[in-house]
Scaffold this motif. Structure first.
Motif, PDB file in Angstrom:
ATOM      1  N   ASP A   5      42.440  41.944  29.817  1.00 29.06           N
ATOM      2  CA  ASP A   5      42.070  41.265  31.054  1.00 29.06           C
ATOM      3  C   ASP A   5      42.635  42.057  32.229  1.00 29.06           C
ATOM      4  OD1 ASP A   5      41.833  39.578  33.273  1.00 29.06           O
ATOM      5  OD2 ASP A   5      42.013  37.769  32.060  1.00 29.06           O
ATOM      6  N   ASP A   7      42.141  41.839  35.519  1.00 19.30           N
ATOM      7  CA  ASP A   7      42.610  41.039  36.654  1.00 19.30           C
ATOM      8  C   ASP A   7      43.986  40.442  36.376  1.00 19.30           C
ATOM      9  OD1 ASP A   7      40.320  41.577  38.096  1.00 19.30           O
ATOM     10  OD2 ASP A   7      39.274  39.758  37.437  1.00 19.30           O
ATOM     11  N   TYR A  10      46.692  43.175  36.666  1.00 16.97           N
ATOM     12  CA  TYR A  10      47.063  43.485  38.049  1.00 16.97           C
ATOM     13  C   TYR A  10      47.902  42.369  38.674  1.00 16.97           C
ATOM     14  CZ  TYR A  10      44.480  47.834  38.727  1.00 16.97           C
ATOM     15  OH  TYR A  10      44.061  49.142  38.673  1.00 16.97           O
ATOM     16  N   THR A  11      47.587  41.136  38.310  1.00 11.44           N
ATOM     17  CA  THR A  11      48.386  40.006  38.805  1.00 11.44           C
ATOM     18  C   THR A  11      49.808  40.102  38.299  1.00 11.44           C
ATOM     19  OG1 THR A  11      46.465  38.543  38.947  1.00 11.44           O
ATOM     20  CG2 THR A  11      48.636  37.500  38.797  1.00 11.44           C
TER      21      THR A  11
END
Length: 336
Positions: A5, A7, A10-11
């Motif tokens: 994943d 996203d 990066y979170t």
């Protein structure tokens, strides 16, 4: 990439780097108070992650550094562990029994403890002198970033690492490089898992600062999470025992580093290619980190290895074996 994943990654990277200010505050405070040595004390994989940091510090600081297994040091003690020490520990769950006991041991002796803790309001968080909460997913590469920031801030404060600000700034972009490295290694990870998941035993070799990461991969991933029989060997020790049990069909994996011990890895590579038809060489030098200066490559090498082995190869083992990485037979299943 399989089961990745972007996203969420990066979170987690952003959340990890946001702890920089807190880490620096803690490092600056203990520096102001003063200390004479640094102890890394923890258990299992958490200790394995700290061993490369202690290895790196040996050649970069005059501050004495030590690594201790939590369950042992509370029984044996260490004559250098006292009120003038600072202890760095880590626990993803915040409840690791041996680590909790080690913090209590330190508290009773007025020894300051800096804890990297995965969850707030847990025993580790509550008992440590300083607790730095990791908000990211359970990924070792983010733990390394926090350890780099703490260790090299302490050296910077001691006048031994002038490049700290540059390293710390570049660590913010390191996850971008690690994503590219994951993508580069993805086909290799899939091929290794498909070919070797049923092997009777695997041998994993690494030297220098990478030896603890190879140990972590063998013990925490292959043994604990996949129930695959394996053994990790430090490159320099391969010539003193393990070489005698290598056959032509024995899977032998060498992860080559980029520090001063690389000539030993070269020697291992030359030998295992002669002994086994199943010798696999993984070279950290093949993976580029354009956002991080080459002079820091030996520092972040463990991050590179964990991102390809523990975050990609492990996922493909799970895919091929059908064995979920979270399933345990014994660990934390009952009291022992």
């Amino acid at each position: 990439m399989y089961n990745f994943d972007l996203d969420a990654y990066y979170t987690d990277a952003k959340l990890t780097y946001e702890t920089r200010a807190e880490i620096e505050r803690v490092a600056d405070e203990v520096t102001k108070e003063g200390f004479k040595n640094i102890f890394f004390i923890s258990s299992g994989g958490s200790l394995a992650v700290m061993r490369p940091i202690q290895y790196l510090l040996r050649s970069k600081t005059k501050i004495p550094t030590y690594c201790e297994i939590a369950s042992e040091v509370i029984l044996t003690g260490n004559s250098q562990l006292n009120e003038d020490s600072i202890v760095i520990t880590s626990s993803k769950s915040g409840t690791t029994k041996e680590t909790v006991e080690a913090i209590q041991y330190c508290n009773e002796r007025n020894i300051r403890v800096i804890a990297f803790c995965g969850k707030p309001d847990t025993p580790v968080d509550q008992l440590a002198t300083y607790s730095i909460i990791g908000k990211a997913k359970d990924a070792v590469e983010f733990e390394y970033i926090q350890h780099y920031l703490l260790a090299f801030r302490l050296l910077y404060n001691n006048g031994e690492f002038d490049a700290y600000e540059r390293l710390a700034a570049q660590l913010e972009k390191l996850p971008e490089d690690l994503i590219a490295i994951k993508e580069q290694f993805e086909p290799t990870a899939a091929a290794i898992a498909e070919k070797y998941h049923n092997s009777n035993i695997q041998y994993w070799i690494g030297g220098g600062s990478l030896a603890p990461e190879i140990y972590l991969h063998a013990m925490c991933i292959l043994e604990e999470m996949q129930w695959i029989r394996t053994k990790s060997i430090q490159s320099a020790e391969f010539f003193h025992g393990t070489l005698e049990v290598i056959e032509k069909d024995t899977p032998v994996f060498l992860v080559k580093g980029v520090d001063a011990t690389r000539p030993i890895d070269d020697r291992v590579e030359n030998l295992i290619k002669k002994l086994s038809d199943e010798a696999v060489i993984i070279d950290v030098a093949d993976f580029k980190t354009p956002h991080v200066d080459d002079e820091f490559k030996e520092i972040i090498a463990s991050s590179i290895v964990t991102t390809i082995l523990d975050e990609r190869l492990a996922i493909h083992y799970e895919r091929v074996t059908g064995h979920d990485l979270t399933i345990r037979r014994y660990y934390r299943q009952f009291e022992y």
